[in-house]
Design a protein around this motif. Structure first.
Motif, PDB file in Angstrom:
ATOM      1  N   GLY A   1       1.804   3.996   6.423  1.00 36.97           N
ATOM      2  CA  GLY A   1       0.700   3.160   5.964  1.00 36.97           C
ATOM      3  C   GLY A   1      -0.349   2.976   7.039  1.00 36.97           C
ATOM      4  N   ARG A   2      -1.285   2.124   6.751  1.00 37.96           N
ATOM      5  CA  ARG A   2      -2.372   1.879   7.694  1.00 37.96           C
ATOM      6  C   ARG A   2      -1.891   1.060   8.881  1.00 37.96           C
ATOM      7  N   VAL A   3      -2.453   1.382  10.020  1.00 36.44           N
ATOM      8  CA  VAL A   3      -2.195   0.595  11.228  1.00 36.44           C
ATOM      9  C   VAL A   3      -3.098  -0.635  11.145  1.00 36.44           C
TER      10      VAL A   3
ATOM     11  N   TYR B   1       0.850  -1.196   0.000  1.00 38.44           N
ATOM     12  CA  TYR B   1       0.000   0.000   0.000  1.00 38.44           C
ATOM     13  C   TYR B   1       0.890   1.251   0.000  1.00 38.44           C
ATOM     14  N   ASP B   2       1.951   1.220   0.802  1.00 38.39           N
ATOM     15  CA  ASP B   2       2.885   2.347   0.824  1.00 38.39           C
ATOM     16  C   ASP B   2       3.476   2.587  -0.560  1.00 38.39           C
ATOM     17  N   ARG B   3       3.829   1.510  -1.263  1.00 39.09           N
ATOM     18  CA  ARG B   3       4.380   1.636  -2.619  1.00 39.09           C
ATOM     19  C   ARG B   3       3.362   2.258  -3.560  1.00 39.09           C
ATOM     20  N   LEU B   4       2.106   1.810  -3.470  1.00 33.57           N
ATOM     21  CA  LEU B   4       1.043   2.368  -4.304  1.00 33.57           C
ATOM     22  C   LEU B   4       0.858   3.850  -3.990  1.00 33.57           C
ATOM     23  N   PHE B   5       0.794   4.176  -2.714  1.00 32.87           N
ATOM     24  CA  PHE B   5       0.581   5.568  -2.310  1.00 32.87           C
ATOM     25  C   PHE B   5       1.738   6.453  -2.769  1.00 32.87           C
ATOM     26  N   GLU B   6       2.980   5.986  -2.616  1.00 28.70           N
ATOM     27  CA  GLU B   6       4.142   6.764  -3.049  1.00 28.70           C
ATOM     28  C   GLU B   6       4.122   6.988  -4.558  1.00 28.70           C
ATOM     29  N   ALA B   7       3.702   5.980  -5.317  1.00 26.15           N
ATOM     30  CA  ALA B   7       3.639   6.122  -6.773  1.00 26.15           C
ATOM     31  C   ALA B   7       2.578   7.139  -7.187  1.00 26.15           C
ATOM     32  N   LEU B   8       1.463   7.163  -6.470  1.00 23.73           N
ATOM     33  CA  LEU B   8       0.372   8.076  -6.818  1.00 23.73           C
ATOM     34  C   LEU B   8       0.521   9.458  -6.197  1.00 23.73           C
ATOM     35  N   ALA B   9       1.354   9.592  -5.182  1.00 21.97           N
ATOM     36  CA  ALA B   9       1.464  10.840  -4.415  1.00 21.97           C
ATOM     37  C   ALA B   9       1.674  12.084  -5.284  1.00 21.97           C
ATOM     38  N   PRO B  10       2.589  12.086  -6.269  1.00 21.62           N
ATOM     39  CA  PRO B  10       2.763  13.303  -7.069  1.00 21.62           C
ATOM     40  C   PRO B  10       1.506  13.679  -7.854  1.00 21.62           C
ATOM     41  N   PHE B  11       0.765  12.674  -8.301  1.00 19.08           N
ATOM     42  CA  PHE B  11      -0.453  12.937  -9.053  1.00 19.08           C
ATOM     43  C   PHE B  11      -1.571  13.416  -8.133  1.00 19.08           C
ATOM     44  N   ILE B  12      -1.645  12.842  -6.947  1.00 22.97           N
ATOM     45  CA  ILE B  12      -2.635  13.272  -5.958  1.00 22.97           C
ATOM     46  C   ILE B  12      -2.378  14.723  -5.566  1.00 22.97           C
ATOM     47  N   LYS B  13      -1.100  15.050  -5.367  1.00 20.66           N
ATOM     48  CA  LYS B  13      -0.727  16.417  -4.970  1.00 20.66           C
ATOM     49  C   LYS B  13      -1.132  17.433  -6.039  1.00 20.66           C
TER      50      LYS B  13
END
Length: 110
Positions: free
Chosen positions: A96-98, A42-54
């Motif tokens: 990531g999520r707890v 999930y962290d990998r997915l979030f990091e990959a999408l982070a620039p686009f989300i921003k």
């Protein structure tokens, strides 16, 4: 004859079995996706999408998503949960999520 049902949780990205798999949803071009991931993936997915989300714009949330966010915002923050978990000998990642099991143990203790 007795029957035994076994539920196996599998990370959709790696195909590996894990007890800490959680379901995540995202949308792209009007298509909604759901994927089961361990917190590391999930962290990998979030990091990959982070620039686009921003750079993107929020367009709203569904009612069910808004409701679930309200329900989880009443409790302790992820940082507070991680600190409590470490003090009580639980292993948690820094991001990531707890895991749900840690949240449940926290709630039982408080």
């Amino acid at each position: 004859m007795a029957q035994k049902t076994v539920t196996v949780y599998t990370d959709d990205f790696t195909g590996e079995e894990s007890e800490e798999v959680q379901t995540h949803t995202f949308s792209l071009d009007g298509v909604n996706y759901e994927i089961d991931l361990e917190s590391e993936n999930y962290d990998r997915l979030f990091e990959a999408l982070a620039p686009f989300i921003k750079s993107g714009r929020k367009v709203g949330r569904s009612k069910s998503t808004s409701r679930s966010l309200r329900q989880t915002s009443d409790g302790p923050s992820a940082e507070q949960l991680r600190a409590w978990a470490r003090e009580n000998d639980y292993q948690v990642s820094d991001r990531g999520r707890v895991p749900k099991s840690v949240r449940e143990a926290y709630e039982k203790a408080h």
